[in-house]
Enzyme design. Sequence first.
Site, PDB file in Angstrom:
ATOM      1  CG  ASP A 480      -1.816   1.175   1.322  1.00  0.00           C
ATOM      2  OD1 ASP A 480      -2.652   1.325   0.422  1.00  0.00           O
ATOM      3  OD2 ASP A 480      -1.694   1.968   2.285  1.00  0.00           O
ATOM      4  CD  GLU A 533      -2.485   2.337  -3.421  1.00  0.00           C
ATOM      5  OE1 GLU A 533      -3.520   2.997  -3.578  1.00  0.00           O
ATOM      6  OE2 GLU A 533      -1.845   2.333  -2.349  1.00  0.00           O
TER       7      GLU A 533
END
Length: 805
Positions: A480, A533
Site C-alpha cells: 500500500d 500500489e
Amino acid sequence: MTPRTPSSNGPDPKKKAAAKKATAKKGAGKKKSAKKNALKKASAKKTGSAGQKAARETVTADSTTPTTTPAPAPAPAPAPEIAISPALDAVDRDRLLHGTHHAPHSVLGAHPVPGGVAFRVFRPFALGVTVVTGGSTTELHDDGDGFFSGLLPLPEVPEYRLLVAYDGTVQETEDAYRFLPALGDLDLHLIGEGRHEQLWQALGAEPMTHQGVTGTRFTVWAPNAQGVRLAGTFNFWDGTGAPMRSLGATGVWELFMPGIGEGELYKFEITRPDGSKTLRADPMARRTEVPPATSSIVTASHHEWGDEEWLAGRTEVPSHEAPFSVYELHLASWRPGLTYRQLAEQLPAYVRDLGFTHVELMPVAEHPFGGSWGYQVTGFYAPTARLGTPDDFKFLVDALHQAGIGVLMDWVPAHFPRDDWALAEFDGRPLYEHEDPLRAAHPDWGTLEFDFGRREVRNFLVANAVYWCEEFHIDGLRVDAVASMLYLDYSREPGQWTPNEHGGRENLDAVAFLQEMNATVYRRVPGVVTIAEESTAWDGVTRPTDTGGLGFGFKWNMGWMHDSLDYMTHDPVHRRHHHGEMTFSMVYAYSENYVLPISHDEVVHGKRSLVSKMPGDWWQQRANLRAYLAFMWAHPGKQLLFMGQEFAQGAEWSETHGPDWWLLDPAYGAEADHRGVRDLVRDLNTVYRHTPSLWQLDTTPAGFQWITGDAAEDNVFAFLRYDADGAPLLAVSNFSPVVRHDYRLGVPDDTPAWHETLNTDTAVYGGSDVTNPDPVKPEPTAWHGRAASIRLTLPPLATVWLRPA
C-alpha cells in the site's frame, strides 16, 4: 496457561489494589503469623512426615548469618565468619524499584560470593520467600520493599526453586533470575546488523523449554529505555517484580518467565529517558486482544497445513505469464459477523464458482479502528483478532489454497498510527518513526512514517513481509501507498521537506528498503508475488533490483483505472471527445507489469459504485458495466475487482454492512439484473482461464495488436490478443447505445473463420440479445491496413470476443 484476568488494556486496578492490600497486612505480628503459617505448611509439604524425613533440615537465613535448627539433631556448629552481606545495596534496590536496572540477573537470583551462595529475590507484596534446594528449605530474610536475601554455605549454585508466601497462599515457582539468556549470540548479531530475516523467532513472546523448564521468553527492542519490565495477567499487571535485562548494545531486552504459557496477556512497561513510564503492546506480538482492548497475547501455532499441492504448483509458471484475476474483499464485512473459520466454509466456494484465480484481502494485520479498513496498523505480526486467532486465519488461507485459490494480502509498511500504547515514540524517543518531525509526520493521514534509513526498522518490515509469506502461506503482498514512500515531497509544500543528498526529491532510504524487501521475499519464498500500489511514473517499479529497479512483480495501473473510468462516466454522445482516454494506456502498457485495479478506493466516499458511475437509465448502466468489464478482461494486464461490483451493487461499499447480498435474493424483483452481471463475471473468468491469448503475453508487445484504436465517432475499440503460439482472440467494444450492422474490421488473413465466444449483450446477462450466432468468415477486402476483413453486428453498449472457429 489461560489468562487470569478478563480482556485488559493494562493494569487491573482491582487486582493491583488487592495485591497492595496484602502488603498492608505485613504489620506487627499478623505478618509474622501469616508468614510462619504459610511457610510451615509449605515446609511440611516439602519434607513429608517426621519418620520419613528426619534427616532433613529447616534453615532460616537472615541477611547476615543463616541459623540451622535441626529437628531432631545435635547442637549446631558455630556458623563460619561471613565476609559479605547477601542483601542488595541501596543503588541496586533503587534501580529495581524504579524500573531502571539494565542487568537485574546480575544481582537477583543465586550468585557465588565469599562464604557461600547469596540468594536474592525481589517479590513485591510477598510475605516471605523460602529457597528449596536439595533436601532443605531455607527461609530468606525480609529486607523490605519486596526484597529477600540469604547466604547459604554452599560450594556452588545449586538447582533450586522458590516458595513465595502471600496472604493466604504459597506459590512454588522457578526463579526467573536463575536462567541464562534465552536468545542466542547469532540472533543478537543479526538483529544488530538489521539482517534477521526471521525476526519474529527472536523478538516477541516465544513459548519454549529453556534449561529444562517450560515457560515463555519475552524480548523487545527498546534501545532508548532506561529499563523495561514485563507486566501481564501473571503478575496482576504490576511489572515491578519482573525487570528485563539489556542484552548488550543491540537495544534488546530479555526475560525468560518460567511457567508462563499460551493465552497470557502482557505488555512492556518501559522507563523512558526522562524517567516517566509507558505501557506498550509488543511490536512483534503474534496475537492480540480484540479491539478496543490492546494487550498482546502469548501464542503458539498448532495448525497443520494441507496445501502442499498448492505450494508446489504455484512455482510452475511465473505469475505474469499465468491467468491472474483477483477478487478483492474486506474480510470483516464480506459476510458481517463471520469468523475466519466460518468464512472458510463460504468464501472459497463463492470465489471458485466465480472463477477468480486469487483473492486479495484488505489488511488483516491488527488495527485499532475498524473504519480505517485495516490501513492504520498497530499489530504488524498479528492477524486481527476480530475474526479469530492466528491459527483460525491460517485455516482460512489453507481452505482457499485447497480450493485452488491464491491469497494476496494488503501490506502497509508506509506508516503507522500515533496510539500511545503502540509504536509511536515506543521507548520515549522516535524509534520506528523518523527523528525529523517533518519526515515523520504523514501530511495526509495524521500518522507517522517509518524511518526506512534505520537498519533495525528496515529489518522489522522486511522480516514482516517474509513472516506473512512463510508463516501464513500468503501468495502475494499488495504493498500500500508506495508513492507516499518514494517521494520526500509527497503531499508536502515547499519548505516542508528536505532534499536528499543529491538534491533530489526521491526518498533513497525508502528505495533501498523496497529493493531489499522484494529481493528477500523472492529469494526466500519462491512463487510469491509482490504488487505495488504506485500512482506515479516512477521508472522501474517492476524492474529487477539487480538492474536498479524496485523489484516488484506487478504495479497497479492507476492511470488506466482513472482514464477508463473517466471515459465511462461520460454520456455516449460525448465519448468521442474522450476516446484517447481508453487508448492511452497502450502507450505505456509494457513499461511495467500491470494489474488493472477496480478496487475499494473507487467505490467509496462519494465516488459511487461501479454500476452507478455509468450514464443512462438502469438498463444502460448495466450494459455499460458489462461492456466495460469485458473490455477490462481483454486488455493487457491482470484484473482486480472489488466485492459487490461483481453483481452490480448500486450503493457504495460501507464496512459497516458490506455488500448488498439481498440484491441476489430470488424474491427481489430485480434479482435477475444483478444475477446477470454476476453470471457475466463468472463467464469472463472461465473464458479467460482457458484462453492463453488473454494472459500469456501480458507483458510483451507481441501479445497485442490494434485493429482500430481511432474510431472515435463510432465509440468502437477493436484489438487482437495473442498467445505464445500465435493463437489470436479478437475483442471488439461498442460503447455507443446503437446497433452497428455489418461493421467492417480488418483481420489476419490466415484465420478461415471466427466465432463469437462471449457477448455481453446476450439475454442471459440482461442484454438485448444482439449476437453473431454463426461463424464469421473473412472477405478479401482490405481494411484497417490488413488484406482481409470481416463484417460484424456490434450490439449496443457491448463487448464481444471472437476466436478462430
